[in-house]
Design a protein around this motif. Sequence first.
Motif, short mmCIF file in Angstrom:
data_model
loop_
_atom_site.label_atom_id
_atom_site.label_comp_id
_atom_site.label_asym_id
_atom_site.label_seq_id
_atom_site.Cartn_x
_atom_site.Cartn_y
_atom_site.Cartn_z
N ALA A 59 61.91 -0.86 86.10
CA ALA A 59 60.75 -1.71 85.79
C ALA A 59 59.60 -0.88 85.24
N ASN A 60 59.38 0.29 85.82
CA ASN A 60 58.32 1.16 85.30
C ASN A 60 58.65 1.65 83.90
N GLU A 61 59.91 1.93 83.65
CA GLU A 61 60.32 2.33 82.31
C GLU A 61 60.05 1.21 81.31
N THR A 62 60.37 -0.02 81.69
CA THR A 62 60.12 -1.17 80.83
C THR A 62 58.63 -1.33 80.57
N GLY A 63 57.82 -1.10 81.60
CA GLY A 63 56.36 -1.18 81.44
C GLY A 63 55.85 -0.17 80.42
N ILE A 64 56.38 1.03 80.47
CA ILE A 64 55.96 2.07 79.52
C ILE A 64 56.37 1.68 78.10
N VAL A 65 57.60 1.21 77.94
CA VAL A 65 58.08 0.80 76.61
C VAL A 65 57.21 -0.33 76.06
N THR A 66 56.89 -1.30 76.90
CA THR A 66 56.06 -2.43 76.46
C THR A 66 54.68 -1.95 76.06
N GLN A 67 54.09 -1.07 76.84
CA GLN A 67 52.76 -0.55 76.51
C GLN A 67 52.77 0.21 75.19
N MET A 68 53.83 0.97 74.95
CA MET A 68 53.92 1.72 73.70
C MET A 68 54.09 0.76 72.51
N GLU A 69 54.86 -0.30 72.69
CA GLU A 69 55.04 -1.29 71.61
C GLU A 69 53.73 -2.00 71.31
N VAL A 70 52.98 -2.35 72.33
CA VAL A 70 51.68 -3.00 72.12
C VAL A 70 50.74 -2.04 71.39
N MET A 71 50.73 -0.78 71.81
CA MET A 71 49.87 0.21 71.16
C MET A 71 50.26 0.37 69.69
N ASP A 72 51.57 0.41 69.41
CA ASP A 72 52.01 0.50 68.02
C ASP A 72 51.57 -0.72 67.21
N SER A 73 51.67 -1.90 67.79
CA SER A 73 51.25 -3.12 67.10
C SER A 73 49.76 -3.10 66.82
N LEU A 74 48.99 -2.67 67.80
CA LEU A 74 47.53 -2.61 67.60
C LEU A 74 47.17 -1.60 66.51
N LEU A 75 47.86 -0.48 66.48
CA LEU A 75 47.60 0.50 65.43
C LEU A 75 48.01 -0.02 64.06
N ASP A 76 49.11 -0.78 64.01
CA ASP A 76 49.53 -1.37 62.73
C ASP A 76 48.50 -2.40 62.24
N ILE A 77 47.95 -3.19 63.17
CA ILE A 77 46.95 -4.19 62.80
C ILE A 77 45.68 -3.51 62.28
N LYS A 78 45.30 -2.44 62.98
CA LYS A 78 44.07 -1.74 62.59
C LYS A 78 44.23 -0.99 61.27
N ALA A 79 45.42 -0.52 60.98
CA ALA A 79 45.66 0.25 59.76
C ALA A 79 45.80 -0.67 58.61
#
Length: 79
Positions: A59-79
Amino acid sequence: MTVNNNLSSMLAIQMEVNQMAQNIAQVSQVVADPELRDMASDLTSSLIEQIPQTIAYSANETGIVTQMEVMDSLLDIKA
């Protein structure tokens, strides 16, 4: 929740699983001794206690993966 919290949880879980593995190894060495047969129950509990630890680790691994995907999406939106 941040990645650091997930990593800390994963490290704590890993330490608990390592302790359970040591209990299992100890029991396998002494289970033939009649005075130490009650350690067989320690073996059983160590095996059973690993199940939720494995789920929590995943579950913690899944949380990390989800957080990284959200961060990538936010960076894509900002770029």
